[in-house]
Design an enzyme around this catalytic site. Sequence first.
Site, short mmCIF file in Angstrom:
data_model
loop_
_atom_site.label_atom_id
_atom_site.label_comp_id
_atom_site.label_asym_id
_atom_site.label_seq_id
_atom_site.Cartn_x
_atom_site.Cartn_y
_atom_site.Cartn_z
N ASN A 153 0.86 -1.20 0.00
CA ASN A 153 0.00 0.00 0.00
C ASN A 153 0.89 1.24 0.00
OD1 ASN A 153 0.51 0.88 2.83
ND2 ASN A 153 -0.35 -1.13 3.27
N ARG A 154 0.27 2.40 0.00
CA ARG A 154 1.02 3.64 -0.24
C ARG A 154 1.66 4.25 1.00
NH1 ARG A 154 -0.10 5.28 -5.32
NH2 ARG A 154 -2.06 4.55 -6.22
#
Length: 394
Positions: free
Chosen positions: A207-208
Amino acid sequence: MARVLLVIAGGIAAYKVLEVIRRLRERGHETPVVLTEAGARFVTPLSVGALSNAPVLQDLFDLDREREIGHIRLARSADLVVVAPATADILARMAAGRADDLATATLLATGAPILAAPAMNPHMWNHPATRRNVDRLAEDGVHFIGPEAGEMAERGETGVGRMAEPAAIVEAISRRLAGGGALAGKHILVTSGPTHEAIDPVRYIANRSSGRQGHAIAEAAAAAGARVTLVSGPVTIPAPPGVTLVKVESARQMLAAVEAALPADAAIMTAAVADWHVEAAPHKLKKTGGAPPQLVLSENPDILATVAKGAARPPIVVGFAAETEDVVARAKEKRIRKGCDIILANDVSAGVFGAAHNTVHVVTADGVEDWPRLTKREVAERLVAHLAALMGGG
Ligand code: C5P
């Protein structure tokens, strides 16, 4: 100006302590030194004495000094005792209350605060015996700086065990001399970054999360004098100086690292943990020309809930909630469901990931406090001040 008694034990990092002495002298501190027998194999009494401009003491049975019970006087006259490098052996002897050489006798006799800068091979640092000794010493009130992750003297070995850098040790010394900071003597556990869940040996789901918020919290807690364990997923930003960094990849590894780091006085779960892991293929998946592979997902452990409901629950457990809608309502529900004391909720629809700023709502049993738009560092400092107030430290 203070009297900082340095205990130099036998580790390859001993040479870095010369730089610590130089910097302390620059600040006008007195720096008497006790050199253990093993320490004297790594740095010479001559070089230590030249830098410290003070006695370098090695022998418990130095007749001239011991007529006046010199080691007791030495121990009593220090404002702070610094053990660096704190080897596995000296930590074990301290934890056992041994007094069989000048270093341990002094450490046992001192009423001054003790700051230890561990340095050892990562296997030794992770050994249950060392973990027990460090926990016991922390309970006894010994403060720690580091160790940090990095390459070890043994070629090619990496892991946690490298002594904190001289600048970080000197900063920790200054903090201790100034009264220790609002979280002095506390162990704070922080998770940070994303997790990577392997699909096969070369691919993963992620994820970011950049780790910026979690790392800023670890840094602020360390600056407030806490012993900090930072369990981080893969990030590109450096770990703050002086914190004990444990690097992990997957959620399941993160849970294991978190459980190994307990007990703690507070756990702050900032990591963006993947909700699912993939039943990973043992070999790289190949394009066959047929239907694409189906990824089979299984639920990951909820680290926050596991810690908040576990037997070793820290007195304060803090979670984060990244939401794109109904931010506060969901955070309230999440706080209760996960069993944590505080949730810092933020709206991530506006590109918070990787950014320098964050707008958070602090959800507790008492209600909701809205913080203005702040840098992640300011969020960290506010949170640390809040924790210190809860712990009665500031
Ligand atoms: O459920 P959600 O992912 O929104 O919860 C966010 C909070 O829970 C964060 O504090 C995060 O670190 C923690 N969490 C966790 N383990 C998971 C999922 C989330 O610790 N598997």
